[in-house]
Design a protein around this motif. Structure first.
Motif, PDB file in Angstrom:
ATOM      1  N   ASN A 169       0.818  -1.217   0.000  1.00 55.27           N
ATOM      2  CA  ASN A 169       0.000   0.000   0.000  1.00 55.27           C
ATOM      3  C   ASN A 169       0.850   1.264   0.000  1.00 55.27           C
ATOM      4  O   ASN A 169       0.349   2.356   0.241  1.00 55.27           O
ATOM      5  CB  ASN A 169      -0.945   0.015   1.205  1.00 55.27           C
ATOM      6  CG  ASN A 169      -0.190  -0.120   2.512  1.00 55.27           C
ATOM      7  OD1 ASN A 169       1.035  -0.073   2.532  1.00 55.27           O
ATOM      8  ND2 ASN A 169      -0.915  -0.289   3.598  1.00 55.27           N
ATOM      9  N   TYR A 203      -3.668   2.441  -4.894  1.00 59.27           N
ATOM     10  CA  TYR A 203      -3.605   1.655  -3.678  1.00 59.27           C
ATOM     11  C   TYR A 203      -4.971   1.679  -2.994  1.00 59.27           C
ATOM     12  O   TYR A 203      -5.675   2.699  -3.018  1.00 59.27           O
ATOM     13  CB  TYR A 203      -2.528   2.195  -2.740  1.00 59.27           C
ATOM     14  CG  TYR A 203      -1.162   2.256  -3.374  1.00 59.27           C
ATOM     15  CD1 TYR A 203      -0.329   1.148  -3.359  1.00 59.27           C
ATOM     16  CD2 TYR A 203      -0.732   3.406  -4.025  1.00 59.27           C
ATOM     17  CE1 TYR A 203       0.920   1.188  -3.953  1.00 59.27           C
ATOM     18  CE2 TYR A 203       0.521   3.463  -4.629  1.00 59.27           C
ATOM     19  CZ  TYR A 203       1.337   2.341  -4.583  1.00 59.27           C
ATOM     20  OH  TYR A 203       2.571   2.380  -5.188  1.00 59.27           O
ATOM     21  N   THR A 204      -5.329   0.573  -2.390  1.00 57.37           N
ATOM     22  CA  THR A 204      -6.638   0.435  -1.750  1.00 57.37           C
ATOM     23  C   THR A 204      -6.519   0.617  -0.243  1.00 57.37           C
ATOM     24  O   THR A 204      -5.660   0.002   0.400  1.00 57.37           O
ATOM     25  CB  THR A 204      -7.233  -0.956  -2.048  1.00 57.37           C
ATOM     26  OG1 THR A 204      -7.325  -1.113  -3.476  1.00 57.37           O
ATOM     27  CG2 THR A 204      -8.620  -1.077  -1.446  1.00 57.37           C
ATOM     28  N   ASP A 211      -9.056   1.421   3.527  1.00 58.74           N
ATOM     29  CA  ASP A 211     -10.396   1.333   4.109  1.00 58.74           C
ATOM     30  C   ASP A 211     -11.097   2.686   4.179  1.00 58.74           C
ATOM     31  O   ASP A 211     -12.318   2.745   4.319  1.00 58.74           O
ATOM     32  CB  ASP A 211     -10.317   0.748   5.533  1.00 58.74           C
ATOM     33  CG  ASP A 211      -9.844  -0.694   5.524  1.00 58.74           C
ATOM     34  OD1 ASP A 211     -10.013  -1.353   4.476  1.00 58.74           O
ATOM     35  OD2 ASP A 211      -9.300  -1.154   6.550  1.00 58.74           O
ATOM     36  N   HIS A 233     -11.572   4.853   1.898  1.00 57.31           N
ATOM     37  CA  HIS A 233     -12.254   5.319   0.685  1.00 57.31           C
ATOM     38  C   HIS A 233     -12.638   4.121  -0.184  1.00 57.31           C
ATOM     39  O   HIS A 233     -11.930   3.109  -0.205  1.00 57.31           O
ATOM     40  CB  HIS A 233     -11.350   6.276  -0.097  1.00 57.31           C
ATOM     41  CG  HIS A 233     -12.066   7.025  -1.184  1.00 57.31           C
ATOM     42  ND1 HIS A 233     -13.039   7.965  -0.936  1.00 57.31           N
ATOM     43  CD2 HIS A 233     -11.957   6.951  -2.544  1.00 57.31           C
ATOM     44  CE1 HIS A 233     -13.492   8.455  -2.082  1.00 57.31           C
ATOM     45  NE2 HIS A 233     -12.846   7.853  -3.064  1.00 57.31           N
ATOM     46  N   GLN A 234     -13.761   4.276  -0.902  1.00 61.04           N
ATOM     47  CA  GLN A 234     -14.282   3.149  -1.678  1.00 61.04           C
ATOM     48  C   GLN A 234     -13.520   2.901  -2.979  1.00 61.04           C
ATOM     49  O   GLN A 234     -13.627   1.823  -3.559  1.00 61.04           O
ATOM     50  CB  GLN A 234     -15.785   3.353  -1.993  1.00 61.04           C
ATOM     51  CG  GLN A 234     -16.103   4.535  -2.917  1.00 61.04           C
ATOM     52  CD  GLN A 234     -16.375   5.819  -2.145  1.00 61.04           C
ATOM     53  OE1 GLN A 234     -15.790   6.036  -1.087  1.00 61.04           O
ATOM     54  NE2 GLN A 234     -17.276   6.649  -2.666  1.00 61.04           N
ATOM     55  N   HIS A 235     -12.760   3.896  -3.464  1.00 64.55           N
ATOM     56  CA  HIS A 235     -12.007   3.732  -4.710  1.00 64.55           C
ATOM     57  C   HIS A 235     -10.503   3.653  -4.433  1.00 64.55           C
ATOM     58  O   HIS A 235     -10.042   4.152  -3.401  1.00 64.55           O
ATOM     59  CB  HIS A 235     -12.277   4.909  -5.658  1.00 64.55           C
ATOM     60  CG  HIS A 235     -13.713   5.100  -5.997  1.00 64.55           C
ATOM     61  ND1 HIS A 235     -14.332   6.328  -5.992  1.00 64.55           N
ATOM     62  CD2 HIS A 235     -14.681   4.203  -6.336  1.00 64.55           C
ATOM     63  CE1 HIS A 235     -15.601   6.190  -6.317  1.00 64.55           C
ATOM     64  NE2 HIS A 235     -15.835   4.906  -6.536  1.00 64.55           N
ATOM     65  N   PRO A 236      -9.740   3.064  -5.332  1.00 66.57           N
ATOM     66  CA  PRO A 236      -8.279   3.100  -5.179  1.00 66.57           C
ATOM     67  C   PRO A 236      -7.776   4.543  -5.179  1.00 66.57           C
ATOM     68  O   PRO A 236      -8.307   5.399  -5.885  1.00 66.57           O
ATOM     69  CB  PRO A 236      -7.771   2.332  -6.414  1.00 66.57           C
ATOM     70  CG  PRO A 236      -8.919   1.477  -6.821  1.00 66.57           C
ATOM     71  CD  PRO A 236     -10.151   2.258  -6.499  1.00 66.57           C
ATOM     72  N   CYS A 269      -8.201  10.647  -4.851  1.00 66.82           N
ATOM     73  CA  CYS A 269      -9.150  10.023  -5.769  1.00 66.82           C
ATOM     74  C   CYS A 269      -9.706  11.151  -6.628  1.00 66.82           C
ATOM     75  O   CYS A 269     -10.535  11.958  -6.161  1.00 66.82           O
ATOM     76  CB  CYS A 269     -10.269   9.317  -5.001  1.00 66.82           C
ATOM     77  SG  CYS A 269     -11.560   8.662  -6.089  1.00 66.82           S
TER      78      CYS A 269
END
Length: 570
Positions: free
Chosen positions: A359, A523-524, A526, A528-531, A558
């Motif tokens: 990440n 990078y993902t 928690d 935010h819903q998008h990378p 994002c």
């Protein structure tokens, strides 16, 4: 043995350990813990040599016969609240040992009535000392006199020396306890102490190969006769140079690095998935599974035109390299071949290769680049691979890990030797002062790690030609400016130059504020819903989603949702 209730750690008892605790320092004397010891298993700390843990709490000593001396810990002597500087200096003077005249954070026997202090090592002197580097026993002299130490060479020092009457020697008490043999990180053989220049090979001038300063061979030094390796006494004894090895267990001629070196060579960082045979018959791994990435990587010889960086060394990618078809992950072939463990002359423990975090949250300051210089400087922050010692919180970036203690550089005609000193030295390339530089024994040239690892060529944004690192002024005009920031340049400092455009520039202007960082990639998290994409700095400094402060640099964004969050807020 029964657990020991110790005055310095009343919370828990100390448990006896039979084995060495290498890498740990004794709370009493601050030397490495080798042999039997005590420690707190609940706190995983408070290590003591067995002898230091079992010291008597009171002592009658011939240097202070009027009153008994009480054992206390220098680390807990003073309260933590702030004091005036003059008061602090006064306290430091008061806590100096009467024998060695030094203030050290170690156990001390003290008489509070008379303000008399005695380090435990200075107070436990035998009537005579059989020093292994001298033929006769040494006798302690219990009065203050002015003398020149015949071992370390310090002149007209006032103290209580050890004497050898037949030879007329006067030696500091601390010098009399120098070990006869020791091992330093930067040499493969043990060094032995000598105070006879007759043992040394003939040479025009002698330099300590740890600090690269001249050695006076009339006095004592540490020496390897096999390799003609020479070191000052204090340089060899310094914790940063000295290796934690029990030389009583190490036989002459035995190289304890050999076993590790074999292990390092066999510790590959990847598994081969596909192989092809080259024109010369050698096997080439065309697809690998590298420990640092979740997808397989394929080998390519194609040029990259969008200024991509290697995720290992964080330098511009160039063929041959491995890449991931699913994400923006690139790895030089040389970086893919880095061993999982290695030794380095800057550290006494084996180093383990750590990958770029999935990440992208692991950043570090390289311990070589920022050594006693500017550890918080952003241009030294790195997010590539590192060679790490978890015990010491020590990190080396890839470029510094490949740089050994003897360096040949295009910017200087003589070889350079790694020098660590207690005082800062000026880098000839940039002018910054460091305690760790590469020094020339022929002239007054020095180079810090940051400049020693500068790339020879670099691209700059949309400029069509590459810039080359230059070491001398491009002309005698007397006017030296950077064509990027338009500020004046020091003509004696290195710079980047485009010959096609006669375009000089500061290294920091060409390489940017974060030369050791790779930006981009999704990078993902928690939060935010998008990378989220890792970027150097956004436009207009939008507020951080978590702390609401302006987002100026090292930001995840994002673009789809206009979402921003600081790296440090994750």
């Amino acid at each position: 043995m029964e657990p020991l209730q110790h005055f310095c750690h009343p919370e828990h008892p100390l448990v006896f350990n039979q084995d060495d605790r290498r890498g740990c320092l004794c709370r009493g004397c601050w030397e490495s813990v080798l042999g039997p010891s005590y420690s707190c298993t609940k706190c995983n700390g408070c290590f003591h040599h067995k002898s230091c843990a079992e010291l008597p709490l009171g002592l009658h000593h011939p240097l202070h016969p009027l009153h008994p001396l009480i054992l206390f810990d220098e680390n807990t002597d003073y309260p933590e609240e702030e004091e005036e500087e003059e008061e602090e200096e006064e306290e430091k003077e008061k806590s100096k040992c009467e024998v060695c005249k030094e203030s050290r954070y170690e156990y001390t026997y003290r008489c509070y009535r008379c303000d008399f202090n005695l380090h435990v090592r200075c107070g436990s002197l035998a009537p005579t000392l059989e020093a292994e580097f001298h033929d006769h026993p040494l006798t302690p002299f219990w009065n203050l006199i002015t003398f020149t130490c015949n071992l370390c060479g310090i002149k007209e020092d006032k103290g209580m020396p050890y004497l050898c009457n037949p030879c007329g020697l006067s030696i500091h008490r601390k010098c009399a306890y120098f070990p006869p043999r020791l091992k330093v990180v930067r040499h493969k053989h043990p060094l032995h102490i000598t105070h006879s220049s007759l043992e040394l090979h003939e040479s025009d001038s002698r330099f300590c190969l740890l600090c690269v300063q001249k050695v006076d061979t009339r006095y004592g030094l540490y020496y390897c006769s096999k390799c003609d390796f020479i070191a000052h006494l204090n340089c060899a004894m310094n914790r940063r140079n000295r290796e934690d090895i029990n030389l009583l267990e190490l036989k002459d001629g035995e190289n304890e690095d050999a076993e590790l070196d074999q292990f390092v060579e066999s510790a590959a960082a990847y598994k081969v998935k596909k192989i092809k045979v080259g024109e010369d018959g050698t096997e080439i791994a065309t697809e690998i599974e590298h420990f640092s990435h979740k997808h397989d990587l394929k080998l390519t010889d194609e040029e990259v035109h969008n200024n991509e960086k290697c995720d290992g060394c964080v330098r511009a990618i160039s063929p041959p390299f491995y890449s991931c078809a699913k994400c923006s992950f690139f790895l030089h072939k040389s970086c893919a071949n880095l061993p999982m463990k290695k030794r380095h002359p800057l550290h006494q423990h084996p180093l383990t290769l750590l990958p770029k975090a999935p990440n992208n949250r692991r950043m570090f300051w390289c311990s070589a680049c920022s050594f006693l210089g500017y550890p918080g400087s952003p241009d030294l922050l790195c997010n590539g691979f590192s060679y790490n010692c978890k015990t010491c919180n020590f990190d080396l970036d890839v470029q510094c890990s490949l740089t050994l203690d003897i360096l040949t550089h295009k910017g200087h005609q003589h070889r350079l030797i790694l020098s660590y000193t207690g005082f800062s030295q000026s880098c000839s390339s940039c002018g910054d002062r460091r305690n760790l530089v590469f020094r020339c024994t022929t002239c007054e040239f020095a180079l810090d790690f940051k400049c020693a690892t500068l790339p020879q060529t670099s691209m700059y944004k949309q400029h069509e030609h590459p810039f080359t690192l230059n070491y001398t002024a491009e002309d005698d005009s007397g006017e030296y400016y950077c064509d990027i920031c338009e500020e004046e340049r020091n003509p004696n400092h290195w710079y980047y130059y485009c010959k096609d455009c006669t375009y000089p520039a500061h290294p920091k202007c060409i390489l940017g504020k974060y030369p050791n960082m790779k930006f981009g990639g999704a990078y993902t998290f928690d939060c935010h819903q998008h990378p989220l994409t890792f970027i150097e700095e956004p436009k207009d400094c939008p507020p951080c989603h978590k702390c609401s402060d302006p987002c100026k640099e090292l930001i995840y964004q994002c673009a789809l949702c206009n979402f921003y969050i600081h790296y440090y807020c994750l």
